[in-house]
Design a protein around this motif. Structure first.
Motif, short mmCIF file in Angstrom:
data_model
loop_
_atom_site.label_atom_id
_atom_site.label_comp_id
_atom_site.label_asym_id
_atom_site.label_seq_id
_atom_site.Cartn_x
_atom_site.Cartn_y
_atom_site.Cartn_z
N GLY A 85 0.79 -1.22 0.00
CA GLY A 85 0.00 0.00 0.00
C GLY A 85 0.82 1.27 0.00
O GLY A 85 0.27 2.36 -0.12
N LYS A 86 2.12 1.14 0.16
CA LYS A 86 2.98 2.32 0.15
C LYS A 86 2.91 3.01 -1.21
O LYS A 86 3.13 2.39 -2.24
N ASP A 87 2.59 4.30 -1.21
CA ASP A 87 2.45 5.03 -2.46
C ASP A 87 3.82 5.51 -2.95
O ASP A 87 4.57 6.13 -2.18
N GLU A 88 4.14 5.21 -4.20
CA GLU A 88 5.42 5.61 -4.76
C GLU A 88 5.21 6.20 -6.15
O GLU A 88 4.24 5.88 -6.84
N LYS A 89 6.16 7.06 -6.54
CA LYS A 89 6.11 7.69 -7.85
C LYS A 89 7.16 7.07 -8.76
O LYS A 89 8.25 6.70 -8.33
N LEU A 90 6.80 6.95 -10.04
CA LEU A 90 7.72 6.47 -11.06
C LEU A 90 7.72 7.44 -12.23
O LEU A 90 6.70 8.06 -12.54
N THR A 91 8.85 7.56 -12.90
CA THR A 91 8.91 8.22 -14.20
C THR A 91 9.31 7.17 -15.22
O THR A 91 10.40 6.58 -15.11
N VAL A 92 8.43 6.92 -16.17
CA VAL A 92 8.64 5.90 -17.19
C VAL A 92 9.05 6.59 -18.48
O VAL A 92 8.30 7.43 -19.01
N PHE A 93 10.24 6.27 -18.98
CA PHE A 93 10.76 6.89 -20.20
C PHE A 93 10.50 5.98 -21.39
O PHE A 93 10.81 4.78 -21.35
N LEU A 94 9.96 6.55 -22.46
CA LEU A 94 9.68 5.79 -23.66
C LEU A 94 10.88 5.82 -24.60
O LEU A 94 11.71 6.73 -24.56
N LYS A 95 10.97 4.80 -25.44
CA LYS A 95 12.06 4.75 -26.40
C LYS A 95 11.89 5.81 -27.48
O LYS A 95 10.78 6.07 -27.94
N MET A 96 13.00 6.39 -27.86
CA MET A 96 13.01 7.35 -28.95
C MET A 96 12.94 6.60 -30.28
O MET A 96 13.32 5.44 -30.39
N HIS A 97 12.49 7.29 -31.31
CA HIS A 97 12.59 6.77 -32.66
C HIS A 97 13.96 7.16 -33.21
O HIS A 97 14.45 8.26 -32.96
N ASN A 98 14.58 6.27 -33.94
CA ASN A 98 15.89 6.57 -34.54
C ASN A 98 16.86 7.08 -33.46
O ASN A 98 17.46 8.14 -33.60
N GLN A 99 17.00 6.28 -32.40
CA GLN A 99 17.84 6.70 -31.28
C GLN A 99 19.26 7.05 -31.72
O GLN A 99 19.83 8.06 -31.28
N GLU A 100 19.83 6.23 -32.60
CA GLU A 100 21.20 6.49 -33.03
C GLU A 100 21.29 7.82 -33.79
O GLU A 100 22.23 8.59 -33.60
N GLU A 101 20.29 8.10 -34.60
CA GLU A 101 20.28 9.37 -35.33
C GLU A 101 20.10 10.54 -34.37
O GLU A 101 20.72 11.61 -34.53
N TYR A 102 19.25 10.34 -33.37
CA TYR A 102 19.06 11.38 -32.34
C TYR A 102 20.36 11.66 -31.61
O TYR A 102 20.74 12.81 -31.39
N ASP A 103 21.09 10.60 -31.23
CA ASP A 103 22.37 10.77 -30.56
C ASP A 103 23.32 11.60 -31.41
O ASP A 103 24.01 12.50 -30.91
N LYS A 104 23.38 11.28 -32.69
CA LYS A 104 24.28 12.01 -33.58
C LYS A 104 23.85 13.47 -33.74
O LYS A 104 24.69 14.37 -33.82
N ALA A 105 22.54 13.70 -33.76
CA ALA A 105 22.04 15.06 -33.92
C ALA A 105 22.39 15.92 -32.71
O ALA A 105 22.78 17.08 -32.84
N VAL A 106 22.28 15.33 -31.51
CA VAL A 106 22.64 16.07 -30.30
C VAL A 106 24.15 16.30 -30.26
O VAL A 106 24.62 17.39 -29.91
N GLU A 107 24.91 15.29 -30.61
CA GLU A 107 26.37 15.44 -30.61
C GLU A 107 26.82 16.52 -31.59
O GLU A 107 27.75 17.28 -31.33
N ALA A 108 26.13 16.63 -32.73
CA ALA A 108 26.49 17.63 -33.74
C ALA A 108 26.29 19.05 -33.23
O ALA A 108 26.96 19.98 -33.70
N LEU A 109 25.41 19.23 -32.25
CA LEU A 109 25.20 20.56 -31.69
C LEU A 109 26.45 21.09 -31.02
O LEU A 109 26.58 22.30 -30.79
N TYR A 110 27.38 20.19 -30.68
CA TYR A 110 28.60 20.58 -29.97
C TYR A 110 29.86 20.40 -30.83
O TYR A 110 30.96 20.43 -30.32
N ASP A 111 29.66 20.24 -32.13
CA ASP A 111 30.77 20.11 -33.08
C ASP A 111 30.88 21.41 -33.88
O ASP A 111 30.00 21.70 -34.69
N PRO A 112 31.94 22.20 -33.65
CA PRO A 112 32.06 23.48 -34.37
C PRO A 112 32.04 23.34 -35.89
O PRO A 112 31.71 24.30 -36.59
N ALA A 113 32.38 22.16 -36.39
CA ALA A 113 32.38 21.95 -37.84
C ALA A 113 31.00 21.62 -38.39
O ALA A 113 30.80 21.56 -39.61
#
Length: 733
Positions: A85-113
């Motif tokens: 009965g103990k009440d607890e909170k959870l945050t459930v994260f959903l999978k991204m689409h094209n996770q690898e592409e998303y990773d590259k897009a975020v990394e590119a934000l920090y690439d001066p080139a």
């Protein structure tokens, strides 16, 4: 207690998605694991987890698709299932689409080139990668089917926050939640691999809240090493604070070498004769005193004095500080400090307190874990470095991982600030598990995508007995999208010239205790040190490719943390959460809890100079030229006289070099070059040799190291280095 010790009790020795924002109302404990944990190391499992969680490796296997039970359950004592009965909170994260592409897009934000360099994601940019409305509904419906109530949904459909009874959570995620104890620690963990039931399970990336541990403040006070009591702690008022600080703190940590004799000539042996620098020699045995740096002295040390005079003081920027619980006197305490040190007052224009989950029902409940002191330290040190910046205290209603994840998410989704400091964490190797680690990194990657830099303290116990290179790494400082802030000691040079900066690591050994100690090296004990090392969860991000090891390396950067060369604060103490105020106190604090807000405030000035947010700091720091940062090196004992001595006893005379005094300390052997001094403890006849720069198995050296990262900021060169500009944004006149 060495960490998390900053409760107010020792003062008794001195005579939906709604939030609450109010102006009128309103750390990190590492656990001693020693060799036990090393026996659990499994290289193949470590490699698999690194691959699964790395932002650069294959991402088809995410946190909930691999074994995800925290290793701490193998060490701790199982106390059984959590209360029904103990009440607890959870945050459930959903999978991204094209996770690898998303990773590259975020990394590119920090690439001066890259053509997208510093072109931060908009809400629309996330739609390419975010879960669909249908996917969100599938997960939400599954959670609801098991009796969990939805509290909020991320605007980009990235996560769902729910709450419900513990047994409903167990049913939904096909696991059991148990309470565990280990030494003086109690925590909750799931005991079998967790996965959401049904088709929704394939849509879930990770979950925060299945495991729950206190992430307490990472702060330490300047103490008498024999008694453990504060070197400086005084009740103050507005009329007495100036005189009290003037007489009780000094920034002259080291004074010229002298000869000290312990024992009296002609008395019984042993007699010790020592020669070396003196630490805190101005102290009077009639009164306590501590070494500390005022705001103006810190500004000067970090090369910011002239910049602040020119208006580069954080004006137009907002600093968010993520805290536990909050405390009602935070603003009034900070304003007494501001008035004392000549800083601008905090008002409704430059200070705000936000409670994402609402104001806690007990106003000062956080004082039992030292959150009143942590919050005072964070606000007052950030205000000292960037006095023109707005400060927002974001107070979670608890101090578990899920509470803080929600607070971090809240900052992102409500666009509160572009630079954020957090002075807390959870031991990665022991308590943390893959779901928790991935949850933090997911949130922080979201922040990096929108141009936010999240700083985290690395801890105050060195490697905590785990040895190098693993060291003692904390969640979430270990995240590839976190900027991990280590610690330094800042000392005056008694020979004149610039400050001496060492990696923070203190050792003590008795040389006198109502008579010369013979031998002095038989009682070496630690006084704290900056955390660092190699993550067991995350592989190195691209900007660390030239560093050693295979895991994400900590820290990235450093700032003052040693409480023996600390920072003076003012805070209100209470005899209990329900009790009356004991008044306002002045004290000297440190820990990487101090380092993180110092660097965060410096980053706010860099954002101001740049004219727009620089975003995630760590990869920009990694690209700096050597002249753009103060590389912290091992202190050369040839330049400054270290402590040496001779002890005379019935067997004759025995000479002790500085190394010999600490030969029983592994850290002194690993870091052969360190600074040492003689220190007489207040109000007794005890004297010590104290070291600066002996941080367990972690070492300081040229370039990046696992105590100080790439080094300390050095004012204009640092700011021009990270911005790439030789002239800052025009100032409003």
């Amino acid at each position: 207690m060495q960490n998390g010790e900053a409760t107010s009790y020792w003062c008794e020795s001195v005579d939906g998605d709604s939030h609450v924002s109010t102006h009128s109302r309103e750390p990190h404990k590492h656990y001693q694991l020693k060799g036990e944990l090393m026996n659990l190391q499994n290289i193949s499992v470590r490699a698999a987890v690194l691959l699964a969680l790395s932002p650069l490796g294959p991402l088809s296997a995410r946190a909930l698709d691999v074994h995800n039970v925290p290793k701490g359950v193998q060490i701790a004592q199982d106390q059984g299932q959590v209360e029904r009965g103990k009440d607890e909170k959870l945050t459930v994260f959903l999978k991204m689409h094209n996770q690898e592409e998303y990773d590259k897009a975020v990394e590119a934000l920090y690439d001066p080139a890259s053509p997208t360099y510093h072109k931060w994601f908009t809400d629309a940019d996330f739609t390419k990668y975010a879960p669909t409305a249908a996917e969100l509904k599938t997960v939400k419906d599954e959670l609801s089917k098991h009796g969990l109530t939805v509290l909020s949904v991320d605007p980009q459909n990235l996560s769902i926050r729910v709450h419900g009874a513990a047994e409903k959570i167990e049913e939904a995620f096909q696991t059991q939640l148990h309470t565990f104890t280990y030494k003086n620690t109690t925590f909750q963990a799931h005991v079998t691999d967790a996965r959401l039931i049904g088709d929704a399970g394939a849509l879930v990336d990770t979950v925060a809240g299945l495991d729950r541990h206190k992430a307490v403040p990472q702060l330490m006070y300047a103490k008498n090493p024999k008694t453990g009591k504060p070197l400086f702690l005084k009740r103050v008022t507005a009329s007495t604070i100036g005189q009290t600080l003037a007489s009780s703190i000094t920034n002259v940590a080291l004074t010229a070498p002298t000869v000290s004799v312990y024992g009296t000539q002609g008395s019984a042996l042993p007699i010790g004769v020592y020669y070396g620098l003196n630490y805190d020699a101005a102290y009077s045995k009639k009164d306590s005193q501590a070494v500390a740096y005022t705001p103006k002295q810190l500004q000067a040390h970090y090369g910011l004095t002239s910049m602040i005079k020119q208006g580069y003081d954080g004006t137009g920027q907002t600093i968010a500080l993520v805290e536990g619980f909050g405390y009602a006197q935070a603003e009034s305490d900070a304003n007494l400090a501001a008035k004392t040190f000549g800083l601008p007052p905090l008002t409704s224009a430059n200070f705000e307190e936000i409670y994402p989950d609402g104001v806690p029902p007990i106003e000062n409940i956080g004082i039992t874990e030292g959150w009143n002191i942590e919050i005072a330290l964070d606000i007052q040190s950030a205000h000292a470095i960037a006095p023109g910046a707005k400060i927002i205290e974001v107070a979670a209603d608890g101090q578990d991982d899920e509470d803080f994840i929600y607070a971090l998410n809240y900052i992102i989704n409500h666009k509160l600030a572009h630079t954020v400091s957090s002075s807390w964490g959870v031991d990665e190797e022991f308590l943390g598990g893959p779901p928790e680690a991935q949850a933090f990194n997911t949130v922080l990657q979201h922040g990096a995508a929108v141009g936010i830099s999240f700083q985290f303290s690395t801890g105050d116990s060195g490697d905590n007995g785990l040895g190098s290179p693993v060291g003692d790494v904390a969640i979430p400082a270990d995240a590839p999208y976190a900027t991990a802030v280590g610690g330094t000691s800042v000392l005056n040079n008694p020979n004149g010239g610039a400050d001496v900066v060492a990696g923070w690591g203190n050792l003590y050994t008795y040389v006198n205790d109502y008579g010369a100690v013979d031998p002095p090296n038989s009682t070496v004990f630690p006084g704290g040190g900056a955390g660092g090392g190699e993550s067991v969860f995350f592989a190195k991000p691209s900007w660390q490719k030239d560093l050693p090891g295979s895991g994400r390396e900590l820290p990235d950067v450093s700032a003052l943390a040693d409480p023996s060369t600390g920072f003076p604060i003012i805070y209100t103490a209470f005899d209990s959460p329900f009790g009356e105020s004991l008044g306002q106190f002045a004290a000297v604090y440190g820990g990487t809890s101090l380092a993180s807000p110092i660097f965060t405030a410096t980053w706010a000035i860099a954002d101001q100079y740049n004219g727009k947010p620089l975003g995630f700091a760590a990869p920009l720091v990694a690209k700096l030229k050597p002249s753009d940062i103060t590389d912290v090196l091992a202190t050369n004992p040839i330049e400054i006289s270290d402590v040496t001595g001779t002890v005379y006893d019935a067997q004759g005379a025995t000479y002790y070099s500085a190394d010999g005094l600490f030969e029983n300390a592994n850290s002194a052997a690993i870091q052969p070059e360190f600074l040492s001094a003689l220190f007489s403890a207040p109000a007794d006849d005890t004297a010590y040799a104290i070291t600066f720069g002996t941080d367990t198995s972690l070492t300081v050296g040229p370039g990046w190291d696992n105590v100080t990262g790439y080094g300390e900021p050095n004012g204009l060169p640092f700011i021009q280095g990270v911005t790439g500009k030789t002239a800052g944004a025009p100032l409003d006149k």
